[in-house]
Design an enzyme around this catalytic site. Structure first.
Site, PDB file in Angstrom:
ATOM      1  CG  ASN A 174      -0.312  -0.114   2.517  1.00 56.40           C
ATOM      2  OD1 ASN A 174       0.784  -0.667   2.651  1.00 56.40           O
ATOM      3  ND2 ASN A 174      -0.961   0.393   3.542  1.00 56.40           N
ATOM      4  CD  GLU A 272       2.199  -0.653  10.701  1.00 59.19           C
ATOM      5  OE1 GLU A 272       0.998  -0.984  10.820  1.00 59.19           O
ATOM      6  OE2 GLU A 272       2.665  -0.151   9.669  1.00 59.19           O
ATOM      7  CB  CYS A 306      -2.168  -0.023   8.565  1.00 56.82           C
ATOM      8  SG  CYS A 306      -0.762   1.100   8.736  1.00 56.82           S
ATOM      9  CD  GLU A 480       8.626  -0.148  10.725  1.00 52.94           C
ATOM     10  OE1 GLU A 480       7.790   0.494  10.061  1.00 52.94           O
ATOM     11  OE2 GLU A 480       9.185  -1.166  10.301  1.00 52.94           O
TER      12      GLU A 480
END
Length: 500
Positions: A174, A272, A306, A480
């Site tokens: 994505n 993640e 997300c 991150e």
């Protein structure tokens, strides 16, 4: 499977906007030990433009021997890279950032071709990602240990932070450039080397990233890319005794599977995973501002994000006003090919996502919800689905339980803030969350009680490189970005020495 690339016919239109085919798609390759490797006798996979459904490229798939070569190259490079001066590592990351900025326009066009997002979004993704390299270049120079005062004056006690070793990274389709670059930047800045398996659906960004580091002078073997059947590649990488750390961005089910593999090998991991982000709009909020901001933010990248706001909880006193203004904003969104001027939302990346979106809509209607706008796939070539707003989907509907990962929103009224918080926290996800309120009391309560790794109040503030990005509950492990980004790439060594 090998097919000859094809192009959409010249002069084709999408939703009334003209589109001219682009022939500048990059050659695709593996990148192992400093070499760009084409298909040769290897199997290859066709890459499609999701807007035209035409083949635009061929992606070579790694054989088992290629993956072994990549792992061994990373192992050899690690022996040198971990001892390299942080100043040298910093300079290479900064040089790569400069090259990425110079090439952002072309890299972005290729992302639009294989992923589908509008060109302005693709170019912005690439250009803004360079900041992560600059930030990691600087912070990598500040990975310090410490001296611990001893109980015996003849003893010296030091704590060292050392790179964990060879890393395996798995990045999603994505945001193909940004998500991969975050992992590469953190690994290299900390002194690790890595093998990256990027997304086969949108691979051009990964090849461009490898080219930037190659041209920036990164030593051969520090960064390698491979492609292939995801389950086969991930298993081979994770089960290798040479690989010591795993980083994955993707769905919860796949993350669980990879985490189990990594745990069986006692390997560090950063995960993640998916989200199903709640939005709480309070009665004292600036409704017009919230509606405008949320409409633009929700449908970027066709909702395939997300952290996309998906479950809207709006206080009953302003529910009708918010719905009216939000639906008006959503209806302004222009579908089309990402290379056409004026397009604000492109196609979904995969045809299978169309089936998923239709399923969500039909389920919501079966549960008595109202489709305020959208709700269907236009009769046109490509993987397009209308921006969709569903009103009052009940708690048991799929939309209020499963992450749609597409251009769908459910809006539900609530009476008091505790009711909204309970529903927002009901699911096992905990990545991003949002709230709009002018009340300090509401803002404080929401910030403390929302179960999420990131809480945004009255704006969207999760993008900067210095910010830790990560979730809780089923949405992942570790972060991150921010100084926390290095935690998964460093081991702690305690050294105690007595002076004779």
């Amino acid at each position: 499977m090998n097919e000859s690339p094809a192009q959409a016919p010249s002069g084709q239109t999408f939703f009334g906007l003209p589109y001219e085919p682009d022939t500048a798609y990059v050659p695709l390759s593996l990148y192992i030990d400093g070499k760009f490797i084409g298909a040769g006798s290897r199997r290859s996979l066709p890459v499609y433009d999701p807007a035209t459904e035409m083949v635009i490229g061929e992606l070579p798939l790694a054989e088992r021997a290629d993956i072994d070569d990549a792992i061994l190259a990373a192992q050899r490079a690690f022996a040198r890279w971990k001892r390299e001066s942080p100043l040298v590592r910093s300079d290479i990351l900064r040089q790569a950032a400069r090259l990425i900025r110079e090439r952002a326009s072309h890299i972005g066009r290729c992302i639009t071709l294989d992923q589908g997002k509008p060109l302005h979004e693709a170019v912005a993704e690439v250009f803004s990602s360079a900041e992560y390299l600059d930030w990691h270049a600087e912070e990598g120079r500040r990975i310090y240990g410490r001296v611990v005062p001893p109980r015996n004056p003849d003893v010296q006690q030091t704590v060292l932070r050392e790179p964990v070793g060879v890393c395996a990274a798995f990045s999603p389709w994505n945001f193909p450039f940004n998500q991969a670059l975050r992992k590469v930047a953190a690994a290299l800045a900390s002194g690790c080397t890595l093998v990256l398996k990027g997304p086969e659906e949108s691979p051009s960004a990964i090849v461009a990233l490898a080219r930037a580091f190659h041209d920036a002078g990164l030593p051969h073997g520090c960064f390698n890319i491979v492609w292939g059947e995801p389950s086969e590649v991930s298993t081979q990488l994770i089960e290798s005794p040479i690989v010591r750390k795993i980083s994955f961005t993707g769905s919860v089910p796949v993350g669980r599977h990879l985490a189990a593999l990594a745990a069986g090998q006692m390997k560090r991991m950063t995960m993640e995973l998916g989200g199903h982000a709640p939005v709480i709009v309070c009665e004292d909020a600036d409704v017009a501002r919230a509606a405008t901001m949320l409409a633009a933010y929700k449908f970027r990248n066709a909702g395939q994000v997300c952290v996309s706001p998906t479950r809207f909880f709006v206080q009953r006193a302003v529910y009708a006003d918010f719905v009216s203004q939000y639906v008006d904003e959503v209806r302004k969104i222009q579908l089309g090919h990402g290379l056409s001027n004026g397009v604000t939302m492109g196609p979904l990346a995969h045809g299978r996502r169309l089936t998923a979106m239709t399923g969500f809509v039909e389920d919501a209607k079966a549960h008595g919800a109202e489709v305020a706008t959208g709700g269907r796939s236009p009769e046109a070539v490509g993987h397009f689905f209308e921006p969709t707003v569903i009103l009052a989907p009940p708690p048991e509907s799929r939309l209020m339980n499963e992450e749609p990962f597409g251009p769908l929103v459910g809006i539900v009224p609530f009476q008091d803030i505790d009711e909204a918080l309970a529903e927002a926290n009901r699911l096992p996800f905990g990545l991003a969350s949002y709230a709009f309120t002018d009340s300090a009391r509401y803002a404080h309560k929401i910030s403390r009680e929302l179960e999420a790794g990131m809480v945004n109040i009255n704006h969207f503030g999760m993008g900067p490189a210095e910010i830790p990005f990560g979730g809780i509950k089923d949405s992942g492990l570790g972060s991150e970005g921010g100084t926390e980004t290095f935690d998964g790439y460093l081991v702690t060594k305690f050294v105690t020495q007595m002076h004779s």
